[in-house]
Design a protein around this motif. Structure first.
Motif, PDB file in Angstrom:
ATOM      1  N   GLY A  78       0.689  -1.218   0.122  1.00  0.00           N
ATOM      2  CA  GLY A  78       0.061   0.030  -0.153  1.00  0.00           C
ATOM      3  C   GLY A  78       0.800   1.198  -0.082  1.00  0.00           C
ATOM      4  O   GLY A  78       0.263   2.381  -0.077  1.00  0.00           O
ATOM      5  N   GLY A  79       2.171   1.268   0.133  1.00  0.00           N
ATOM      6  CA  GLY A  79       2.942   2.301   0.162  1.00  0.00           C
ATOM      7  C   GLY A  79       4.413   1.893   0.267  1.00  0.00           C
ATOM      8  O   GLY A  79       4.638   0.869   0.740  1.00  0.00           O
ATOM      9  N   ALA A  80       5.326   3.041   0.296  1.00  0.00           N
ATOM     10  CA  ALA A  80       6.837   2.628   0.803  1.00  0.00           C
ATOM     11  C   ALA A  80       7.242   3.850   1.661  1.00  0.00           C
ATOM     12  O   ALA A  80       6.738   5.011   1.271  1.00  0.00           O
ATOM     13  CB  ALA A  80       7.602   2.710  -0.721  1.00  0.00           C
ATOM     14  N   LEU A  81       8.053   3.584   2.390  1.00  0.00           N
ATOM     15  CA  LEU A  81       8.498   4.569   3.369  1.00  0.00           C
ATOM     16  C   LEU A  81      10.187   4.358   3.051  1.00  0.00           C
ATOM     17  O   LEU A  81      10.731   3.493   2.870  1.00  0.00           O
ATOM     18  CB  LEU A  81       8.278   3.970   4.632  1.00  0.00           C
ATOM     19  N   ILE A  82      10.822   5.633   3.108  1.00  0.00           N
ATOM     20  CA  ILE A  82      12.271   5.800   3.188  1.00  0.00           C
ATOM     21  C   ILE A  82      12.880   5.965   4.629  1.00  0.00           C
ATOM     22  O   ILE A  82      12.294   7.304   4.934  1.00  0.00           O
ATOM     23  CB  ILE A  82      12.946   6.562   2.122  1.00  0.00           C
ATOM     24  N   GLY A  83      14.003   5.491   4.946  1.00  0.00           N
ATOM     25  CA  GLY A  83      14.749   5.959   6.340  1.00  0.00           C
ATOM     26  C   GLY A  83      16.020   6.120   5.915  1.00  0.00           C
ATOM     27  O   GLY A  83      16.741   5.424   5.247  1.00  0.00           O
ATOM     28  N   VAL A  84      16.529   7.337   6.204  1.00  0.00           N
ATOM     29  CA  VAL A  84      17.925   7.945   5.941  1.00  0.00           C
ATOM     30  C   VAL A  84      18.587   8.166   7.260  1.00  0.00           C
ATOM     31  O   VAL A  84      18.290   8.785   8.310  1.00  0.00           O
ATOM     32  CB  VAL A  84      17.808   9.209   5.358  1.00  0.00           C
ATOM     33  N   VAL A  91      26.499   7.876   4.752  1.00  0.00           N
ATOM     34  CA  VAL A  91      24.845   8.180   4.478  1.00  0.00           C
ATOM     35  C   VAL A  91      24.301   6.737   4.171  1.00  0.00           C
ATOM     36  O   VAL A  91      24.704   6.000   3.092  1.00  0.00           O
ATOM     37  CB  VAL A  91      24.564   9.207   3.574  1.00  0.00           C
ATOM     38  N   HIS A  92      23.614   6.369   4.998  1.00  0.00           N
ATOM     39  CA  HIS A  92      22.948   4.917   4.836  1.00  0.00           C
ATOM     40  C   HIS A  92      21.499   5.018   4.564  1.00  0.00           C
ATOM     41  O   HIS A  92      20.720   5.512   5.367  1.00  0.00           O
ATOM     42  CB  HIS A  92      23.292   3.953   5.759  1.00  0.00           C
ATOM     43  N   VAL A  93      20.499   4.408   3.431  1.00  0.00           N
ATOM     44  CA  VAL A  93      19.594   4.653   3.219  1.00  0.00           C
ATOM     45  C   VAL A  93      18.687   3.437   3.089  1.00  0.00           C
ATOM     46  O   VAL A  93      19.231   2.491   2.186  1.00  0.00           O
ATOM     47  CB  VAL A  93      19.017   5.740   1.878  1.00  0.00           C
ATOM     48  N   GLU A  94      17.535   3.160   3.484  1.00  0.00           N
ATOM     49  CA  GLU A  94      16.524   2.197   3.270  1.00  0.00           C
ATOM     50  C   GLU A  94      15.463   2.447   2.883  1.00  0.00           C
ATOM     51  O   GLU A  94      14.867   3.324   3.481  1.00  0.00           O
ATOM     52  CB  GLU A  94      16.827   0.958   4.438  1.00  0.00           C
ATOM     53  N   LEU A  95      14.694   1.655   1.993  1.00  0.00           N
ATOM     54  CA  LEU A  95      13.290   1.807   1.171  1.00  0.00           C
ATOM     55  C   LEU A  95      12.587   0.493   2.099  1.00  0.00           C
ATOM     56  O   LEU A  95      13.041  -0.665   1.787  1.00  0.00           O
ATOM     57  CB  LEU A  95      13.220   1.758   0.145  1.00  0.00           C
ATOM     58  N   PHE A  96      11.623   0.725   2.657  1.00  0.00           N
ATOM     59  CA  PHE A  96      10.728  -0.298   3.542  1.00  0.00           C
ATOM     60  C   PHE A  96       9.222  -0.373   2.626  1.00  0.00           C
ATOM     61  O   PHE A  96       8.693   0.738   2.188  1.00  0.00           O
ATOM     62  CB  PHE A  96      10.401   0.108   4.829  1.00  0.00           C
TER      63      PHE A  96
END
Length: 414
Positions: A78-84, A91-96
């Motif tokens: 239903g959607g995606a979230l990004i954490g930085v 700089v580490h980034v993940e998409l959930f």
């Protein structure tokens, strides 16, 4: 600040979704029990989350002597979230997805001398673009980007008020990011991010009072008090790394002497090693990660210098953690972030021994000291929850919240 009825509704919506993520599938009746809200309120909030397509109906379960209960679960698509996770060296980034499963990761090295805000922003923008491309998600599905930056932050204005390791003062970080990232943006710091990650998925889950100790380049403590995140009156709670451990001790970036951070943060551990064995092959000048990794390998191999350095670091850390145990009487102290992760259980065991020498017997008896069990980057995970909360808060607001970051960034539930 007094909370409005809108704030309370957002907090309740967030808590219901949090419980659904934790226990999918679940019924409205079970949600009422776990949240303490009335069944009617839960039914209304579940209806809103269904309308938002964040959750979905998934069938029924039998109930004792009554009608079958309808079950709901997170709609992970239903959607995606990004954490930085902005740190001093990377700089580490993940998409959930909405169930907070990691779909994509990207990392950018932040080299010495690359600490200008524009340089850091460029790294963040590149990594965010990378995870969106890797996951193949449509822009419209990205509900928001939670950004964690070390130091003191003003969440409402989007300012990095003070980042001592970079000498940042009142940097308009979210405005700079909004020039490159067209998703809603939410700012906080790693202390709060790690605390929320542990509260949702880690060692603080189900606990009323917990302390999450961040051990990285910088050091701090995320505080969970009474089952919720404690921020303090100016969102500055947890700056334990800048409490005094040694009178007239080492000079800290903050300008004071003898701060906890100068003895147990990565640069402090490197100094502990240099003082013990200036020519040690374990020491990689200018490279925190390589030095901590070498110490971890040395500990595993029984290298006497590595053992001594970790023991000395644990002595300092144990004394400082004992202060937290005596002051806050938590159920659990969680050692988190990359230094704790790399040094692992040997560090935890040594810290437990040191805390036992300094803490009062009664509060110590009630406190566990554990390593974070979260397998992914806890800062990214926590930052993603800030984006989720922001998305829930924006329900009912008119117009898109893109290109320019939302000013109503406050997150009442956490």
């Amino acid at each position: 600040m007094k909370r409005t009825s809108r704030d309370i509704r957002t907090a309740n919506r967030y808590e219901v979704l949090r419980q659904i993520i934790a226990a999918s599938p679940t019924s409205r009746q079970e949600l009422a029990v776990t949240t303490g809200l009335s069944l009617a309120t839960v039914a209304t909030l579940v209806g809103e989350l269904l309308d938002l397509r964040m959750i979905t109906e998934v069938g029924f379960e039998d109930s004792a002597g009554g009608r079958p209960r309808g079950l709901v679960a997170v709609d992970s698509s239903g959607g995606a979230l990004i954490g930085v996770d902005i740190a001093e060296t990377y700089v580490h980034v993940e998409l959930f997805d909405l169930a907070l499963n990691v779909l994509a990761r990207a990392e950018e090295d932040v080299r010495p001398g690359e600490s200008l805000p524009e340089q850091v922003v460029a790294h963040v923008a590149a990594a965010v673009g990378s995870v969106v491309a890797q996951a193949g998600v449509e822009a419209a599905r990205v509900l928001g980007v939670g950004v964690s930056v070390p130091g003191q932050v003003d969440r409402d204005s989007g300012l990095s008020e003070y980042a001592p390791n970079w000498d940042w003062h009142d940097v308009p970080l979210l405005d700079l990011l909004a020039e490159h990232i067209a998703y809603p943006l939410y700012l906080d710091n790693p202390l709060r991010a790690c605390a929320v990650a542990e509260l949702w998925f880690g060692a603080a889950r189900g606990r009323e009072d917990a302390v999450v100790v961040n051990l990285g380049t910088g050091v701090g403590a995320g505080l969970v008090l009474g089952g919720g995140l404690h921020r303090g009156v100016s969102n500055s709670a947890g700056e334990w790394g800048h409490t005094t451990l040694v009178l007239d001790g080492r000079l800290c970036h903050c300008g004071n002497h003898g701060c906890v951070e100068t003895y147990v943060g990565a640069p402090g551990i490197m100094l502990n090693l240099r003082e013990l064995s200036p020519r040690s092959a374990l020491l990689h000048p200018g490279d925190q990660t390589a030095t901590i990794d070498a110490l971890a390998r040395g500990m595993a191999a029984g290298d006497p210098v590595a053992v001594a350095v970790v023991r000395d670091t644990a002595r300092y850390l144990g004394a400082a953690v004992a202060d937290l145990v005596n002051l806050l009487n938590p159920e659990v102290v969680v050692l988190s972030s990359w230094v704790a992760s790399r040094l692992g259980e040997p560090l935890v065991l040594a810290v437990r021994e040191a805390v036992a020498r300094h803490a009062l017997r009664r509060p110590l008896a009630a406190t566990e000291i554990v390593l974070s069990p979260i397998p992914t980057d806890p800062v990214c995970l926590g930052a993603a929850t800030f984006a989720l909360e922001g998305a829930l808060q924006s329900v009912g607001q008119r117009g898109p919240r893109r290109a320019t970051p939302a000013r109503s960034r406050t997150a009442p539930a956490s």
